[in-house]
Design a protein around this motif. Structure first.
Motif, mmCIF file in Angstrom:
data_model
loop_
_atom_site.group_PDB
_atom_site.id
_atom_site.type_symbol
_atom_site.label_atom_id
_atom_site.label_comp_id
_atom_site.label_asym_id
_atom_site.label_seq_id
_atom_site.Cartn_x
_atom_site.Cartn_y
_atom_site.Cartn_z
ATOM 1 N N GLY A 77 6.954 5.483 1.954
ATOM 2 C CA GLY A 77 6.719 5.159 0.550
ATOM 3 C C GLY A 77 5.458 4.318 0.378
ATOM 4 N N THR A 78 5.259 3.396 1.307
ATOM 5 C CA THR A 78 4.083 2.521 1.209
ATOM 6 C C THR A 78 2.798 3.318 1.377
ATOM 7 N N GLU A 79 2.797 4.280 2.312
ATOM 8 C CA GLU A 79 1.593 5.119 2.499
ATOM 9 C C GLU A 79 1.272 5.876 1.216
ATOM 10 N N LEU A 80 2.309 6.459 0.609
ATOM 11 C CA LEU A 80 2.093 7.215 -0.629
ATOM 12 C C LEU A 80 1.551 6.296 -1.722
ATOM 13 N N TYR A 81 2.161 5.129 -1.830
ATOM 14 C CA TYR A 81 1.768 4.182 -2.881
ATOM 15 C C TYR A 81 0.330 3.699 -2.654
ATOM 16 N N ASN A 82 0.015 3.333 -1.414
ATOM 17 C CA ASN A 82 -1.329 2.821 -1.128
ATOM 18 C C ASN A 82 -2.396 3.872 -1.420
#
Ligand SMILES: Cc1cc2nc3c(=O)[nH]c(=O)nc-3n(C[C@H](O)[C@H](O)[C@H](O)COP(=O)(O)OP(=O)(O)OC[C@H]3O[C@@H](n4cnc5c(N)ncnc54)[C@H](O)[C@@H]3O)c2cc1C
Length: 341
Positions: free
Chosen positions: A311-316
């Motif tokens: 999720g963090t990769e997508l958000y970043n």
């Protein structure tokens, strides 16, 4: 009976296909369960989030430290009918696309342009889902919700729901306070067809249909969606990640001077709605992949999980896109997808 699960996989319940877990998880099969749940310690003391189909959420962390409540209530009933119209009440846990198909099959018009949108009926008013020249507010009659603060059953009509472009009262001032339990739609037995949206009209023309009925529109919409949008069961995504930004006419006039091919539509007397897809493509993000994440190579607005993204990769990645667009055009892209912390 209400069953609270621990350490529960949410992989089947988020269309980004993230391999994530909830500390606590439960499903609501009947509205009465919500009253029971509201009194339980796990509800009162834990962070919580409601989901339907998980097609418009991005969980930031691999582990949600709280309670995920999935609404799976079922039921479609006619509450009023005359020779012209029918009012249909639908439980929140019904699948939106199946419900639309059923209405088209019965010959009730109004929702056909919204065929094949993933997710549940209960989430549809949250962002006033829209596609191919229609929004649910066009047929919306009423919704029933539970006020999580007081436990009381409350009703919202179109005015109090305060629908806007991909938004409503439930996404703004009422955020997090209400759980929608059912939605009523006013559908027509003599529907006024809306075939004029660009790609829909083109598809109908190609099929040689000059006087479409609701099933023609529904089929055409399904064909377009199946050919243009990535299948989330193959390539995780949540549809359009950003909304089309609405900007002031003066900023638009500045942009047109610099970018004469900008794609935008008049939205109000002083505002323009700009194609977020065009901005993303122009800024070089369409099809650009970083690790497991990228904007889709055919649909610039769709953020995709190519494999094992977090999720963090997508958000970043999305925030880098947002930053670049702001820097290049002075326009802030706002996520359409709900970010769950
Ligand atoms: C491939 C694809 C295409 C899409 N195309 C479109 C499109 O054309 N137009 C469009 O508008 N959207 C589109 N979407 C987005 C999505 O389908 C809609 O937003 C849909 O309404 C989300 O429903 P859901 O049940 O999956 O909601 P979820 O993702 O489960 O939840 C969305 C939000 O609603 C809240 N919520 C869910 N259920 C309830 C409830 N009963 N009461 C209170 N809050 C609730 C959640 O907490 C969350 O904030 C698309 C998504 C995908 C994956």
């Amino acid at each position: 009976m209400l069953c609270i699960e621990r350490h529960y996989s949410l992989k089947p319940f988020n269309t980004f296909g993230l391999d994530i877990f909830a500390d606590y998880y439960t499903e609501i099969n009947q509205v009465e369960d919500l009253t029971t749940l509201r009194r339980m310690d796990v509800f009162r003391h834990e962070k919580r989030v409601f989901i339907g189909g998980g097609s418009n959420v991005l969980f930031l962390n691999d582990f949600f430290e709280g309670l995920v409540i999935r609404i799976v209530t079922k039921g479609i009933q006619i509450v009023k009918e005359d020779e012209n119209d029918v009012i249909v009440e639908v439980a929140s846990g019904e699948n939106w696309a199946d419900f639309v198909t059923e209405m088209v099959r019965r010959g009730y018009g109004g929702l056909e342009n919204l065929s094949l949108i993933p997710g549940s009926v209960g989430a549809a008013p949250i962002q006033n889902i829209g596609a191919y020249g229609a929004e649910i507010k066009d047929c919306f009659q009423l919704l029933q919700a539970i006020d999580l603060k007081t436990g009381s059953h409350v009703f919202f009509d179109a005015v109090t729901s305060d629908f806007g472009y991909r938004t409503s009262f439930f996404k703004t001032l009422g955020f997090g306070r209400f759980v929608i339990t059912s939605v009523q739609f006013k559908l027509s037995k003599h529907p006024k067809i809306k075939p004029d949206y660009g790609s829909l009209k083109q598809e109908l023309d190609q099929l040689g249909i000059q006087h479409p009925g609701i099933s023609d529109v529904s089929e055409a919409v399904c064909r377009i969606r199946q050919s243009k949008l990535p299948d989330y069961t193959q390539l995780g995504n949540a549809g359009s990640f950003f909304k089309n930004p609405i900007i002031h006419r003066l900023l638009y006039e500045d942009l047109v001077r610099e970018f004469p091919d900008i794609v935008a539509y008049r939205d109000g007397s002083e505002t323009m709605k700009v194609s977020a897809g065009w901005l993303i493509e122009k800024a070089g993000w369409k099809g650009k992949r970083i690790g497991n994440v990228g904007m889709h190579d055919k649909q610039a607005l769709i953020l995709v999980n190519y494999g094992n993204a977090t999720g963090t990769e997508l958000y970043n990645y999305a925030m880098q896109v947002q930053y670049d667009i702001k820097k290049m055009f002075g326009v802030l892209l706002e996520p359409e997808v709900n970010i769950i912390h």
